[in-house]
Design a protein around this motif. Structure first.
Motif, short mmCIF file in Angstrom:
data_model
loop_
_atom_site.label_atom_id
_atom_site.label_comp_id
_atom_site.label_asym_id
_atom_site.label_seq_id
_atom_site.Cartn_x
_atom_site.Cartn_y
_atom_site.Cartn_z
N GLU A 1 0.82 -1.21 0.00
CA GLU A 1 0.00 0.00 0.00
C GLU A 1 0.85 1.27 0.00
O GLU A 1 0.50 2.26 -0.62
CB GLU A 1 -0.94 -0.01 1.21
N ASP B 1 1.33 0.48 -7.84
CA ASP B 1 0.11 1.21 -8.16
C ASP B 1 0.15 2.65 -7.65
O ASP B 1 -0.77 3.42 -7.90
CB ASP B 1 -1.11 0.50 -7.54
N ASN B 2 1.22 3.03 -6.96
CA ASN B 2 1.34 4.39 -6.45
C ASN B 2 1.79 5.36 -7.55
O ASN B 2 2.10 4.95 -8.68
CB ASN B 2 2.31 4.43 -5.28
N ARG C 1 4.77 5.28 -10.45
CA ARG C 1 4.86 4.26 -11.50
C ARG C 1 5.35 4.81 -12.83
O ARG C 1 5.84 4.06 -13.67
CB ARG C 1 3.52 3.56 -11.68
N ARG D 1 -1.39 -11.65 -10.54
CA ARG D 1 -1.65 -10.75 -9.42
C ARG D 1 -1.97 -11.53 -8.14
O ARG D 1 -2.38 -12.68 -8.18
CB ARG D 1 -2.81 -9.80 -9.76
#
Length: 236
Positions: free
Chosen positions: A142, A147-148, A151, A220
């Protein structure tokens, strides 16, 4: 973990299996050196693959009767820190092949114990053993995961931190989770068994991507892993 000995050079799957068995630590029982170290600015590895029977016939513990292919097989390799590798090769008479095989076997057993890879009496206790590793991986993903916002900039500090933490924390935690679940398969219902196998492929893909050949395809993280063993067994 490099090696350039022709057919005695292990393939990618063998390297990944050695890494998994090591749990990130030197496989000599009296050595507690970590093989992957986060220095703050970089994640470096101190791991060296040692041939138990030398790749060359006149090397440490050499045996010309053993084929080059067998010398590069999983059974003839042990993962050591640089110091231990140097030691066993400089005085091979003190470290015969039987002793090194015993080191490897005992280390695998010790890592299984450290991972808490025991068969627990019920689902709730098995889940409790899993939770710290799952929670740590989730927190890292997180905060640092791909995905932050970074990227679009793979050279950013956050991207580098993600790579360090992937190798030094997430990958070892994944192996811990797999070891615990494999030891407690009898507590899994049919659906959870499928989730476990999907997670196994996820782990393998990540290891190839971050430790092996650098592939870009990775399954994933299965959604069902967040709830595995949490609810009462059903659907078996």
């Amino acid at each position: 973990m490099s090696c350039s000995r022709g057919q005695a050079n292990p393939d990618t799957q063998t390297k990944l299996r050695l890494f998994a068995d090591s749990g990130g630590y030197c496989q000599r029982p009296d050595c507690a050196n970590r093989l992957f170290v986060d220095t703050g600015s970089k994640n470096i590895h101190l791991a060296e693959m040692a041939h138990i029977i030398a790749a060359s016939g006149d090397g440490p513990r050499g045996d010309a009767s053993v084929s080059q292919e067998d010398k590069g097989a999983y059974g003839n390799l042990i993962l050591l820190c640089a110091n231990c590798h140097t030691m066993v090769d400089k005085v091979p008479e003190d470290f015969p092949d039987a002793l090194m095989q015993d080191w490897k076997r005992k280390h695998v057993e010790r890592i299984a114990a450290l991972f808490g890879a025991f068969e627990y009496s019920d689902r709730a206790t098995a889940r409790k053993a899993l939770e710290p590793a799952l929670a740590e991986n989730r927190a890292i993903f997180e905060k640092y995961g791909p995905d932050n916002d970074y990227r679009e900039n793979p050279e950013s500090d956050d991207a580098k931190a993600w790579q360090r933490k992937m190798r030094s924390i997430i990958l070892p935690n994944n192996r811990k989770v797999l070891a615990i679940l494999d030891a407690n398969r009898r507590h899994l219902n049919k659906g959870e068994s499928g989730v476990l196998e999907a997670f196994r492929q996820h782990v393998d893909d990540l290891e190839v991507k971050h430790l092996g050949e650098g592939g870009n395809v990775a399954q994933r993280f299965p959604n069902g892993m967040n709830k595995i063993l949490l609810e009462e067994a059903s659907g078996s």
